[in-house]
Design a protein around this motif. Structure first.
Motif, PDB file in Angstrom:
ATOM      1  N   GLN A  29     -20.926  10.877  10.754  1.00 14.40           N
ATOM      2  CA  GLN A  29     -19.688  10.096  10.918  1.00 14.40           C
ATOM      3  C   GLN A  29     -19.209   9.631  12.127  1.00 14.40           C
ATOM      4  O   GLN A  29     -19.438  10.189  13.277  1.00 14.40           O
ATOM      5  CB  GLN A  29     -18.423  10.908  10.257  1.00 14.40           C
ATOM      6  CG  GLN A  29     -18.574  11.087   8.784  1.00 14.40           C
ATOM      7  CD  GLN A  29     -17.314  11.824   8.461  1.00 14.40           C
ATOM      8  OE1 GLN A  29     -16.376  11.185   8.072  1.00 14.40           O
ATOM      9  NE2 GLN A  29     -16.968  13.093   8.336  1.00 14.40           N
ATOM     10  N   SER A  51     -13.080   3.656   8.891  1.00 11.96           N
ATOM     11  CA  SER A  51     -11.781   4.295   8.537  1.00 11.96           C
ATOM     12  C   SER A  51     -11.457   5.672   9.188  1.00 11.96           C
ATOM     13  O   SER A  51     -10.228   6.278   9.052  1.00 11.96           O
ATOM     14  CB  SER A  51     -12.248   5.013   7.131  1.00 11.96           C
ATOM     15  OG  SER A  51     -13.202   5.560   7.014  1.00 11.96           O
ATOM     16  N   LEU A  52     -12.208   6.303  10.301  1.00 13.92           N
ATOM     17  CA  LEU A  52     -12.000   7.259  11.097  1.00 13.92           C
ATOM     18  C   LEU A  52     -11.580   7.137  12.300  1.00 13.92           C
ATOM     19  O   LEU A  52     -12.820   6.580  13.029  1.00 13.92           O
ATOM     20  CB  LEU A  52     -13.188   8.322  10.698  1.00 13.92           C
ATOM     21  CG  LEU A  52     -12.972   9.653  11.513  1.00 13.92           C
ATOM     22  CD1 LEU A  52     -11.667  10.479  11.081  1.00 13.92           C
ATOM     23  CD2 LEU A  52     -14.425  10.479  11.024  1.00 13.92           C
ATOM     24  N   THR A  65       0.721   5.888  14.781  1.00 10.48           N
ATOM     25  CA  THR A  65       0.644   6.293  13.186  1.00 10.48           C
ATOM     26  C   THR A  65       1.882   5.247  12.645  1.00 10.48           C
ATOM     27  O   THR A  65       1.922   5.356  11.344  1.00 10.48           O
ATOM     28  CB  THR A  65       0.817   7.589  12.942  1.00 10.48           C
ATOM     29  OG1 THR A  65       2.376   8.156  13.614  1.00 10.48           O
ATOM     30  CG2 THR A  65       0.118   8.518  13.515  1.00 10.48           C
ATOM     31  N   PRO A  71      -4.385   2.209   5.742  1.00  9.20           N
ATOM     32  CA  PRO A  71      -4.611   3.491   5.660  1.00  9.20           C
ATOM     33  C   PRO A  71      -5.944   3.889   6.342  1.00  9.20           C
ATOM     34  O   PRO A  71      -7.110   3.376   6.201  1.00  9.20           O
ATOM     35  CB  PRO A  71      -5.206   3.645   3.870  1.00  9.20           C
ATOM     36  CG  PRO A  71      -5.526   2.251   3.434  1.00  9.20           C
ATOM     37  CD  PRO A  71      -4.708   1.320   4.520  1.00  9.20           C
ATOM     38  N   VAL A  72      -5.850   4.743   7.449  1.00 12.48           N
ATOM     39  CA  VAL A  72      -6.915   5.325   7.866  1.00 12.48           C
ATOM     40  C   VAL A  72      -6.798   6.858   8.230  1.00 12.48           C
ATOM     41  O   VAL A  72      -6.003   7.538   7.782  1.00 12.48           O
ATOM     42  CB  VAL A  72      -7.166   4.894   9.411  1.00 12.48           C
ATOM     43  CG1 VAL A  72      -7.136   3.164   9.280  1.00 12.48           C
ATOM     44  CG2 VAL A  72      -5.635   5.347  10.102  1.00 12.48           C
ATOM     45  N   VAL A  73      -8.010   7.390   8.599  1.00 13.74           N
ATOM     46  CA  VAL A  73      -7.924   8.744   8.669  1.00 13.74           C
ATOM     47  C   VAL A  73      -8.042   9.129   9.978  1.00 13.74           C
ATOM     48  O   VAL A  73      -8.707   8.814  11.141  1.00 13.74           O
ATOM     49  CB  VAL A  73      -9.194   9.698   8.125  1.00 13.74           C
ATOM     50  CG1 VAL A  73      -9.207  11.182   8.274  1.00 13.74           C
ATOM     51  CG2 VAL A  73      -9.094   9.212   6.629  1.00 13.74           C
ATOM     52  N   TRP A  74      -7.122   9.865  10.387  1.00 16.31           N
ATOM     53  CA  TRP A  74      -7.180  10.392  12.180  1.00 16.31           C
ATOM     54  C   TRP A  74      -7.666  11.820  12.259  1.00 16.31           C
ATOM     55  O   TRP A  74      -7.360  12.695  11.922  1.00 16.31           O
ATOM     56  CB  TRP A  74      -5.598  10.453  12.766  1.00 16.31           C
ATOM     57  CG  TRP A  74      -4.973   9.043  12.198  1.00 16.31           C
ATOM     58  CD1 TRP A  74      -4.055   8.916  11.211  1.00 16.31           C
ATOM     59  CD2 TRP A  74      -4.669   8.007  13.248  1.00 16.31           C
ATOM     60  NE1 TRP A  74      -3.446   7.583  11.488  1.00 16.31           N
ATOM     61  CE2 TRP A  74      -3.971   6.980  12.777  1.00 16.31           C
ATOM     62  CE3 TRP A  74      -5.492   7.718  14.564  1.00 16.31           C
ATOM     63  CZ2 TRP A  74      -3.844   5.900  13.187  1.00 16.31           C
ATOM     64  CZ3 TRP A  74      -5.383   6.442  14.809  1.00 16.31           C
ATOM     65  CH2 TRP A  74      -4.443   5.566  14.423  1.00 16.31           C
ATOM     66  N   HIS A  75      -8.351  11.850  13.491  1.00 13.91           N
ATOM     67  CA  HIS A  75      -8.725  13.077  14.161  1.00 13.91           C
ATOM     68  C   HIS A  75      -8.176  13.430  15.415  1.00 13.91           C
ATOM     69  O   HIS A  75      -8.075  12.270  16.398  1.00 13.91           O
ATOM     70  CB  HIS A  75     -10.117  13.152  14.037  1.00 13.91           C
ATOM     71  CG  HIS A  75     -10.898  13.595  12.863  1.00 13.91           C
ATOM     72  ND1 HIS A  75     -12.306  13.949  12.963  1.00 13.91           N
ATOM     73  CD2 HIS A  75     -10.514  13.619  11.679  1.00 13.91           C
ATOM     74  CE1 HIS A  75     -12.503  14.089  11.550  1.00 13.91           C
ATOM     75  NE2 HIS A  75     -11.573  13.757  10.894  1.00 13.91           N
ATOM     76  N   LYS A  91      -0.511  14.868   9.890  1.00 15.50           N
ATOM     77  CA  LYS A  91      -0.990  13.483  10.389  1.00 15.50           C
ATOM     78  C   LYS A  91      -2.506  13.586  10.625  1.00 15.50           C
ATOM     79  O   LYS A  91      -2.888  12.483  10.563  1.00 15.50           O
ATOM     80  CB  LYS A  91       0.031  13.264  11.404  1.00 15.50           C
ATOM     81  CG  LYS A  91       1.525  13.122  11.152  1.00 15.50           C
ATOM     82  CD  LYS A  91       2.025  12.454  12.298  1.00 15.50           C
ATOM     83  CE  LYS A  91       3.693  12.278  12.038  1.00 15.50           C
ATOM     84  NZ  LYS A  91       4.451  13.268  11.648  1.00 15.50           N
ATOM     85  N   VAL A  92      -2.887  14.813  11.057  1.00 17.52           N
ATOM     86  CA  VAL A  92      -4.434  14.563  11.321  1.00 17.52           C
ATOM     87  C   VAL A  92      -5.196  15.491  10.504  1.00 17.52           C
ATOM     88  O   VAL A  92      -5.082  16.522   9.762  1.00 17.52           O
ATOM     89  CB  VAL A  92      -4.602  15.084  12.891  1.00 17.52           C
ATOM     90  CG1 VAL A  92      -3.873  14.309  13.759  1.00 17.52           C
ATOM     91  CG2 VAL A  92      -4.228  16.376  12.954  1.00 17.52           C
ATOM     92  N   ALA A  93      -6.354  14.735   9.908  1.00 14.67           N
ATOM     93  CA  ALA A  93      -7.419  15.641   9.128  1.00 14.67           C
ATOM     94  C   ALA A  93      -8.329  16.683   9.839  1.00 14.67           C
ATOM     95  O   ALA A  93      -8.540  17.554   9.333  1.00 14.67           O
ATOM     96  CB  ALA A  93      -8.277  14.652   8.460  1.00 14.67           C
TER      97      ALA A  93
END
Length: 228
Positions: A29, A51-52, A65, A71-75, A91-93
């Motif tokens: 990824q 997306s990430l 945020t 819509p997105v994915v946050w690390h 809030k974070v994956a």
């Protein structure tokens, strides 16, 4: 060069690196490192299929945020202070940068309030650089065992930020070492520990990182341009 073009180029390089070592490109990824970049650039990357995203600074992340409307994915990939963990909960994956038991305990406490389980990576300081965070190799197994015992944490793998060297081939031994450490930990079959993720490789050396087993590559400037 546009963000869309940059992303296409990076994906092509990622796919090529996978082919060289017979890996499935779907197993790797791209984490778009968006620190210091405005919301409109993140949304442009999202429109191009990314997306990430990875953020380094809690306060900046909290602002984004609110500003990013797609819509997105946050690390969270940066050095993290225990007193700021509470702002990341929900809030974070994934948190890439857990390097000490006290931080893990605070993550466990905050995620536990909502009955959730935090997905984390243990950061290892492979180059023994004083300027960088990360646990030492000698302390890694003990830290992993103690963190894994926390009820609201799932260790998903390891992260490293090796020394910056102009020639990516000179960084290869560090990436290989992280893979070896992950294999060693996986063989111990510690409850609550998976070694499915290796977060390593940045804009100038992610190709080599993928060849050595990276599953998450953290790329910023090659997508968004130089920092400002």
């Amino acid at each position: 060069m546009s963000i869309q073009t940059n992303l296409q180029t990076i994906r092509e390089r990622m796919n090529a690196a996978c082919r060289r070592v017979n890996r499935n490109p779907e197993d790797v990824q791209l984490v778009a490192v968006s620190k210091t970049k405005p919301a409109d650039m993140i949304e442009a990357a999202a429109a191009a299929g990314q997306s990430l995203f990875g953020e380094n600074y809690v306060q900046e992340f909290l602002t984004k945020t609110e500003d990013v409307t797609v819509p997105v994915v946050w690390h969270f990939i940066g050095s993290l202070q225990s007193n700021k963990v509470k702002y990341l909960c929900g809030k974070v994956a994934m948190i890439h940068s857990v390097d000490r038991l006290s931080l893990a305990k605070e993550i466990d406490r905050q995620w536990g309030k909502s009955g959730e389980t935090a997905q984390i990576l243990i950061q290892v300081n492979l180059g023994q650089e004083e300027s960088k965070s990360g646990t030492e190799e000698a302390a890694l197994e003990d830290l992993v065992r103690k963190v894994a015992a926390l009820p609201h944490i799932r260790i998903c793998g390891l992260m490293a930020l090796p020394p910056y060297l102009d020639d990516p081939e000179q960084v290869r031994p560090f990436f290989r070492r992280l893979r070896q450490l992950a294999d060693m930990l996986a063989a111990l079959n510690i409850p609550g520990v998976e070694m499915r993720e290796l977060s390593m490789g940045m804009s100038h050396d992610f190709d080599v990182a993928i060849e050595e087993g990276a599953t998450l590559v953290r790329v910023g400037s090659a997508i968004f341009g130089s920092r400002y």
